[in-house]
Design an enzyme around this catalytic site. Structure first.
Site, PDB file in Angstrom:
ATOM      1  N   PRO A   2      43.297  40.708  42.805  1.00 41.40           N
ATOM      2  CA  PRO A   2      43.674  40.296  41.454  1.00 41.40           C
ATOM      3  C   PRO A   2      42.466  39.942  40.595  1.00 41.40           C
ATOM      4  O   PRO A   2      41.450  39.464  41.087  1.00 41.40           O
ATOM      5  CB  PRO A   2      44.545  39.058  41.705  1.00 41.40           C
ATOM      6  CG  PRO A   2      45.031  39.205  43.101  1.00 41.40           C
ATOM      7  CD  PRO A   2      43.927  39.883  43.837  1.00 41.40           C
ATOM      8  N   LYS A  51      38.773  33.566  41.049  1.00 43.02           N
ATOM      9  CA  LYS A  51      39.918  34.153  41.744  1.00 43.02           C
ATOM     10  C   LYS A  51      40.515  33.194  42.772  1.00 43.02           C
ATOM     11  O   LYS A  51      41.309  33.597  43.617  1.00 43.02           O
ATOM     12  CB  LYS A  51      39.499  35.457  42.416  1.00 43.02           C
ATOM     13  CG  LYS A  51      39.001  36.505  41.424  1.00 43.02           C
ATOM     14  CD  LYS A  51      38.610  37.773  42.134  1.00 43.02           C
ATOM     15  CE  LYS A  51      38.060  38.785  41.143  1.00 43.02           C
ATOM     16  NZ  LYS A  51      37.707  40.063  41.799  1.00 43.02           N
ATOM     17  N   ASN A 165      38.058  44.945  40.083  1.00 40.58           N
ATOM     18  CA  ASN A 165      37.819  46.379  39.987  1.00 40.58           C
ATOM     19  C   ASN A 165      38.264  46.982  38.655  1.00 40.58           C
ATOM     20  O   ASN A 165      37.641  47.901  38.134  1.00 40.58           O
ATOM     21  CB  ASN A 165      38.535  47.101  41.131  1.00 40.58           C
ATOM     22  CG  ASN A 165      37.568  47.831  42.028  1.00 40.58           C
ATOM     23  OD1 ASN A 165      36.360  47.663  41.922  1.00 40.58           O
ATOM     24  ND2 ASN A 165      38.100  48.647  42.913  1.00 40.58           N
TER      25      ASN A 165
END
Length: 272
Positions: A2, A51, A165
């Protein structure tokens, strides 16, 4: 894995469900914490850090979790059967009289003293969605190793926290360079502009149901390159390309982005 905006949204959903309420049911389904009893304690807040998710609990405790590739937190009304996956995948349950949060497939779950949070998140760079966001410091860290590729530098959470990403590929496209270009070869105006763009995009997307990096001129296409291999570039029409590097995937436009398209395989894996 995520992106920072997804984690921000998850944290705020958990905060709304748990913060300020006393836990009537708590179950940590990992051997190390199986006997930990958090019932009767109030949840103080749920804070995203890059994250990572930090659920702070009365008594100076923090439940630290990281979703990695497959983890998820789901919230349901207390008493309602959870639907986030098979029950054996549930690693944590935090419930009060009104709502219950279930942590599925959590690869990282640990209970620590709140005063020791730096042990698990102290290595992170400025958080794109946090109160500590510092674009100048993030730029300095990004450029600290001139030989490192832009994609690797963006993914390294020690430089700036929150890029995954998707944003790696999108930011490289918006900068008109490939993710393999060494950061030392970037034009001087690009890194500060990248930091501003990254912050703007994550802020804009943190409350959206669908992540979008394109403008209103492309209402049917949310992203420029990510996930669009073989489809025409929205700017030049060149087919978008895709490269699989380890467990990470990169998308780019050969027509719009200049720079190399290969990177050494012996670089260290970016920390999350």
């Amino acid at each position: 894995m995520p992106e920072g905006d997804t984690i921000w949204h998850a944290a705020h959903r958990l905060h709304a469900a748990l913060a300020g309420r006393v836990l009537t049911h708590a179950d940590l389904r990992v051997p190390r914490y199986a006997t930990a009893d958090l019932t009767g304690r109030a949840v103080l807040d749920v804070t995203p850090r890059g994250k990572h998710l930090l659920t702070r609990i009365e008594g100076g405790l923090t439940l630290h979790s990281h979703l990695r590739m497959d983890g998820a937190w789901k919230v349901y009304p207390t008493g309602e059967r959870p639907r986030g996956g098979p029950e054996h995948q549930i690693r944590a349950v935090l419930g009060n009289e009104e709502e219950t949060a279930y942590g599925y497939r959590l690869p990282v779950l640990e209970l620590l003293r709140t005063a020791e949070e730096a042990r698990v998140v102290g290595h992170l760079g400025p958080d794109l969605l946090g109160p500590d966001w510092d674009p100048e410091e993030a730029t300095r860290r990004l450029l600290a190793d001139p030989s490192r590729s832009l994609g690797e530098a963006l993914l390294d959470q020690r430089n700036l926290a929150g890029i995954g990403n998707v944003y790696k590929s999108e930011l490289a496209f918006l900068a008109a360079v490939t993710p393999w270009l060494p950061v030392g070869e970037l034009d001087p105006e690009i890194p500060p502009r990248l930091m501003a763009t990254a912050h703007r995009l994550l802020e804009a997307n943190k409350d959206r149901p669908e992540r979008r990096t394109t403008t209103a001129r492309h209402p049917r296409t949310a992203l420029h390159v990510y996930g669009r291999a073989g489809r025409p570039c929205l700017r030049c029409g060149t087919p978008i390309r895709k490269a699989e590097l380890g467990d990470r995937v990169t998308y780019w436009c050969p027509g719009c982005q200049h720079g190399p398209t290969e990177t050494p395989s012996d670089r260290p894996t970016p920390r999350s």
